[in-house]
Design a protein around this motif. Structure first.
Motif, mmCIF file in Angstrom:
data_model
loop_
_atom_site.group_PDB
_atom_site.id
_atom_site.type_symbol
_atom_site.label_atom_id
_atom_site.label_comp_id
_atom_site.label_asym_id
_atom_site.label_seq_id
_atom_site.Cartn_x
_atom_site.Cartn_y
_atom_site.Cartn_z
ATOM 1 N N SER A 25 0.831 -1.220 0.000
ATOM 2 C CA SER A 25 0.000 0.000 0.000
ATOM 3 C C SER A 25 0.858 1.259 0.000
ATOM 4 C CB SER A 25 -0.920 0.025 1.230
ATOM 5 O OG SER A 25 -0.164 0.120 2.430
ATOM 6 N N PHE A 26 2.185 1.089 -0.069
ATOM 7 C CA PHE A 26 3.101 2.231 -0.023
ATOM 8 C C PHE A 26 3.335 2.768 -1.429
ATOM 9 C CE2 PHE A 26 7.587 3.811 0.050
ATOM 10 C CZ PHE A 26 7.353 4.930 0.826
ATOM 11 N N PRO A 27 3.017 4.053 -1.717
ATOM 12 C CA PRO A 27 3.131 4.571 -3.083
ATOM 13 C C PRO A 27 4.557 4.793 -3.560
ATOM 14 C CG PRO A 27 2.347 6.284 -1.587
ATOM 15 C CD PRO A 27 2.370 5.011 -0.802
ATOM 16 N N GLN A 33 0.169 8.436 8.609
ATOM 17 C CA GLN A 33 -1.056 8.893 7.955
ATOM 18 C C GLN A 33 -2.146 7.822 7.939
ATOM 19 O OE1 GLN A 33 -0.725 12.199 8.222
ATOM 20 N NE2 GLN A 33 -2.018 12.242 6.447
ATOM 21 N N LEU A 34 -1.747 6.565 7.764
ATOM 22 C CA LEU A 34 -2.743 5.481 7.771
ATOM 23 C C LEU A 34 -2.972 4.929 9.170
ATOM 24 C CD1 LEU A 34 -2.106 3.405 4.526
ATOM 25 C CD2 LEU A 34 -3.568 5.386 4.903
ATOM 26 N N ARG A 35 -2.311 5.560 10.165
ATOM 27 C CA ARG A 35 -2.455 5.158 11.567
ATOM 28 C C ARG A 35 -2.159 3.670 11.755
ATOM 29 N NH1 ARG A 35 -8.257 8.240 12.420
ATOM 30 N NH2 ARG A 35 -7.600 10.249 11.544
ATOM 31 N N MET A 36 -1.108 3.221 11.099
ATOM 32 C CA MET A 36 -0.688 1.826 11.228
ATOM 33 C C MET A 36 -0.029 1.594 12.587
ATOM 34 S SD MET A 36 1.104 1.048 7.573
ATOM 35 C CE MET A 36 0.271 1.307 5.999
ATOM 36 N N ALA A 46 -7.233 15.165 -0.258
ATOM 37 C CA ALA A 46 -6.323 14.344 0.543
ATOM 38 C C ALA A 46 -7.067 13.240 1.274
ATOM 39 C CB ALA A 46 -5.581 15.232 1.541
ATOM 40 N N ARG A 47 -8.257 13.558 1.751
ATOM 41 C CA ARG A 47 -9.055 12.538 2.449
ATOM 42 C C ARG A 47 -9.392 11.383 1.503
ATOM 43 N NH1 ARG A 47 -11.854 12.927 7.116
ATOM 44 N NH2 ARG A 47 -11.480 15.181 7.146
ATOM 45 N N GLY A 48 -9.709 11.707 0.248
ATOM 46 C CA GLY A 48 -9.994 10.658 -0.730
ATOM 47 C C GLY A 48 -8.780 9.784 -1.005
ATOM 48 N N ARG A 49 -7.597 10.412 -1.086
ATOM 49 C CA ARG A 49 -6.373 9.633 -1.290
ATOM 50 C C ARG A 49 -6.087 8.731 -0.089
ATOM 51 N NH1 ARG A 49 -2.115 11.954 -1.032
ATOM 52 N NH2 ARG A 49 -2.609 14.125 -0.554
ATOM 53 N N HIS A 50 -6.302 9.259 1.107
ATOM 54 C CA HIS A 50 -6.076 8.449 2.310
ATOM 55 C C HIS A 50 -7.020 7.257 2.350
ATOM 56 C CE1 HIS A 50 -4.389 12.286 4.417
ATOM 57 N NE2 HIS A 50 -3.558 11.772 3.546
ATOM 58 N N GLU A 51 -8.280 7.479 1.952
ATOM 59 C CA GLU A 51 -9.239 6.377 1.953
ATOM 60 C C GLU A 51 -8.842 5.305 0.941
ATOM 61 O OE1 GLU A 51 -12.933 8.286 1.194
ATOM 62 O OE2 GLU A 51 -13.202 8.990 3.261
ATOM 63 N N ARG A 77 -5.990 3.409 2.347
ATOM 64 C CA ARG A 77 -6.472 2.599 3.460
ATOM 65 C C ARG A 77 -7.172 1.338 2.960
ATOM 66 N NH1 ARG A 77 -5.332 1.845 8.818
ATOM 67 N NH2 ARG A 77 -7.108 0.878 9.840
ATOM 68 N N LEU A 78 -7.953 1.470 1.889
ATOM 69 C CA LEU A 78 -8.639 0.309 1.330
ATOM 70 C C LEU A 78 -7.635 -0.683 0.755
ATOM 71 C CD1 LEU A 78 -11.692 2.029 -0.397
ATOM 72 C CD2 LEU A 78 -11.704 0.618 1.665
ATOM 73 N N ALA A 79 -6.579 -0.165 0.098
ATOM 74 C CA ALA A 79 -5.528 -1.057 -0.408
ATOM 75 C C ALA A 79 -4.839 -1.772 0.743
ATOM 76 C CB ALA A 79 -4.515 -0.254 -1.220
ATOM 77 N N TYR A 80 -4.625 -1.063 1.815
ATOM 78 C CA TYR A 80 -3.993 -1.622 3.012
ATOM 79 C C TYR A 80 -4.873 -2.708 3.634
ATOM 80 C CZ TYR A 80 -2.831 -1.554 8.052
ATOM 81 O OH TYR A 80 -2.552 -1.884 9.350
ATOM 82 N N LEU A 81 -6.174 -2.454 3.725
ATOM 83 C CA LEU A 81 -7.092 -3.405 4.359
ATOM 84 C C LEU A 81 -7.372 -4.627 3.495
ATOM 85 C CD1 LEU A 81 -9.679 -0.914 5.909
ATOM 86 C CD2 LEU A 81 -7.944 -2.238 7.117
#
Length: 334
Positions: free
Chosen positions: A179-181, A199-202, A306-311, A314-318
């Motif tokens: 999930s890391f760009p 940012q992704l609160r990992m 930015a919120r859309g990019r974070h989401e 986050r979805l890729a991460y999950l």
């Protein structure tokens, strides 16, 4: 691409049920790379070791291959470009990343991996610890102070409790890596790695590890001032792109305060005389206030972007299971 033809050997190379890969970015590390490969193989025989050679002009690739590592050449110069290639090409459950300069303690690798698995983390950073009498050999002048300053700036902006943001010794989960760009090109990639987790609160952690001097004949590629400036610019860029409302909100507040400060004497004169004595200053005050309003509006708009990019990240991460939560990924092909 990675050749994984001996499937049975690869499937048996597991540590606590996880396939673990060591990824080593290198540039002109002929004097150190064999020691890195051999020490990590001795510390954790289950490691699948990959050396990514960044177009070295010495025998780095040949020495690494002779030591038993898989070697891939990355034509684009810069550590960030190597990290992008490593994360894209290598398939594993857990990723250990270490610099190829033989300054990090290989024996700590089990502790880093165990902490990630036991505490269900996505990243564990090996925080460098050097005895004071050896610091002069391990670090260039000003490097320790610069590291503390840059780490504190990231903590102030993005939060977190990192104590060594620029360490090149880390363990990642698969869901972190995929999930890391990876947008950085050079040594500022460690800053991106840290901010991505924040940012992704990992969940992340740190383990203190010994850090020593390079072997004889090995030279640092880090430029104190040039790379320090690039890291500082990366912190500023990430501040603007990841926290736009905070950045533009501060700009709007400063512009508005400056406008009000300049307008106060004009208002007092107008209340006493009914005249605007300094018209250019009045125009400047109005322009500054309009700029403040525009900055505030830009902050609101970019914050939604930015919120859309974070989401999305986050979805890729999950979409990828946590390390050890659902067993090994079983992905053994590139």
């Amino acid at each position: 691409m990675i050749n994984l033809s001996p499937t049975n050997n690869i499937l048996s190379r597991r540590y606590r049920g996880q396939r673990v890969v060591l990824i080593v970015p290198c540039y002109n590390e002929e004097a150190a790379i064999a020691q890195v490969v051999q020490s990590f193989r001795a510390a954790l025989p289950e490691l699948d070791i990959h050396v990514y050679d960044n177009c070295s002009t010495d025998r780095t690739a040949e020495v690494a291959r002779a030591a038993g590592a898989r070697v891939t050449t990355v034509p684009l110069r810069g550590k960030g470009n190597v990290v992008r290639r490593m994360f894209a090409d290598t398939e594993a459950d857990l990723y250990v990343m270490v610099d190829g300069d033989a300054t990090y303690q290989a024996n700590a690798v089990r502790e880093l991996i165990n902490k990630l698995l036991d505490d269900q983390l996505d990243m564990v950073v090996g925080c460098r610890v050097t005895p004071e009498k050896e610091a002069g050999m391990a670090y260039r002048r000003g490097h320790q102070w610069g590291n503390r300053m840059l780490t504190q700036s990231v903590r102030s902006i993005f939060g977190g409790q990192f104590t060594d943001m620029l360490s090149g010794y880390r363990v990642f989960s698969r869901r972190y890596v995929k999930s890391f760009p990876a947008l950085a090109q050079g040594f500022e990639t460690e800053t991106e790695l840290t901010v991505h987790a924040l940012q992704l609160r990992m969940p992340y952690g740190e383990v203190s590890t010994a850090y020593g001097a390079r072997p004889a004949g090995s030279e640092s590629k880090l430029s104190t001032y040039r790379d320090g400036w690039r890291i500082l610019r990366t912190v500023a860029r990430l501040f603007i792109s990841e926290k736009p409302f905070t950045f533009f909100g501060i700009m709007a507040a400063l512009l508005a305060l400056l406008s009000l400060g300049l307008a106060a004497p004009l208002l007092i004169d107008y209340l006493h005389t009914g005249l605007v004595a300094r018209l250019p200053t009045a125009v400047l005050c109005a322009s500054l206030m309009m700029s403040a309003m525009l900055a505030f509006a830009c902050g609101l708009i970019l914050d939604n972007v930015a919120r859309g990019r974070h989401e999305t990240k986050r979805l890729a991460y999950l979409s990828i299971p946590a390390p050890g939560a659902a067993g090994p990924s079983g992905v053994d092909v590139p």
